[in-house]
Design an enzyme around this catalytic site. Sequence first.
Site, short mmCIF file in Angstrom:
data_model
loop_
_atom_site.label_atom_id
_atom_site.label_comp_id
_atom_site.label_asym_id
_atom_site.label_seq_id
_atom_site.Cartn_x
_atom_site.Cartn_y
_atom_site.Cartn_z
N CYS A 258 0.85 -1.38 0.10
CA CYS A 258 0.06 -0.02 0.04
C CYS A 258 0.74 1.29 0.15
O CYS A 258 1.60 1.28 0.97
CB CYS A 258 -0.96 -0.09 1.17
SG CYS A 258 -1.96 1.46 1.41
N TYR B 76 -5.64 6.65 -8.80
CA TYR B 76 -6.68 5.87 -8.57
C TYR B 76 -8.04 6.25 -9.32
O TYR B 76 -8.91 5.61 -9.58
CB TYR B 76 -7.00 5.68 -7.11
CG TYR B 76 -6.03 5.00 -6.26
CD1 TYR B 76 -6.57 3.76 -5.88
CD2 TYR B 76 -4.93 5.33 -5.92
CE1 TYR B 76 -5.57 2.77 -5.24
CE2 TYR B 76 -3.93 4.64 -5.19
CZ TYR B 76 -4.34 3.30 -4.96
OH TYR B 76 -3.45 2.56 -4.11
#
Length: 334
Positions: free
Chosen positions: A44, A175
């Site tokens: 992440c 994203y």
Amino acid sequence: MAYVSTTGEFSRDQRYIATRITADGRDGYPVEPGRYRLVVSRACPWANRAIIVRRLLGLEDVLSMGIAGPTHDERSWTFDLDPGGRDPVLGIERLQEAFFKRYPDYDKGITVPAIVDVPSGKVVTNDFPQITLDLSLEWADHHREGAPQLYPPELRNDIDAINKHVFADVNNGVYRAGFAGSQEAYEKAYHRLFDRLDKLSDLLSTQRYLVGDTITEADVRLFTTLVRFDPVYHGHFKCNRSKLTEMPVLWAYARDLFQTPGFGDTIDFVHIKQHYYEVHRDINPTGIVPAGPDLGNWLSEHGRQKLGGRPFGDGTPPPPPKPEEVVPEGHGVS
């Protein structure tokens, strides 16, 4: 957690647990060596920031770190890397257990990084932008000798301004492109991303770091997106105008940081690729993880020293990572 609007635009749920661990304990959680556990996944980018900052500041002995596996389901991150599938300190199989222990009806995203209060087993915070700032400011009494100033008072306004744009257009921008639900939303995000990367390239063409002449919080935040760009975002998220390796200034800047102790030695490319390509089945239905790209070029000469700058200011590089926190052989770049 996130959702896609009726116009196809990706929106990140930013309702994080805002409780802070502070030197004066004003939120009920005072800084105490050994009391808390930082839970991360090497996959992440948001958690990667906390891994880097903890390492640069030398907080390993006062704030332990639990490493979740690279993949998860809707029930959150799991400790499948640990013997028996349980975190050895918290004794839990899934991070959600710490969230539910504090908030039984918790309905927001169970995200990393998160800091858990070990005695109670309850999550304290998952507010990732604040976590790294507090590691710099609130945990200062426990920094290693020679720790750098990642958020110095005289540069905070400039760092905050850079971080705002980098988050909106780059960190979250990839994203917004990758999870866009319409062509229009995708192209809007795509152009915002590359317009910002072009501006950052212009800035970094004349200075070694984003703000001032030393590494700051701003560099940490940009780096964790850049290091994932070619392995994941270029193809998986369709951010394909250019690879990082085709953007000369940003590529040299990223290599400079990667070769700085505390940055590249935290990167697990295997976990990074496994997470994005295996978890995002709406984007990659087969779950096949690409074999490339070749990573050996991360260690090539970057030439950024000619711009001056002192990576750690008046401080010193961090020592090598603790043996139990070394990226597994074959997962990084050697």
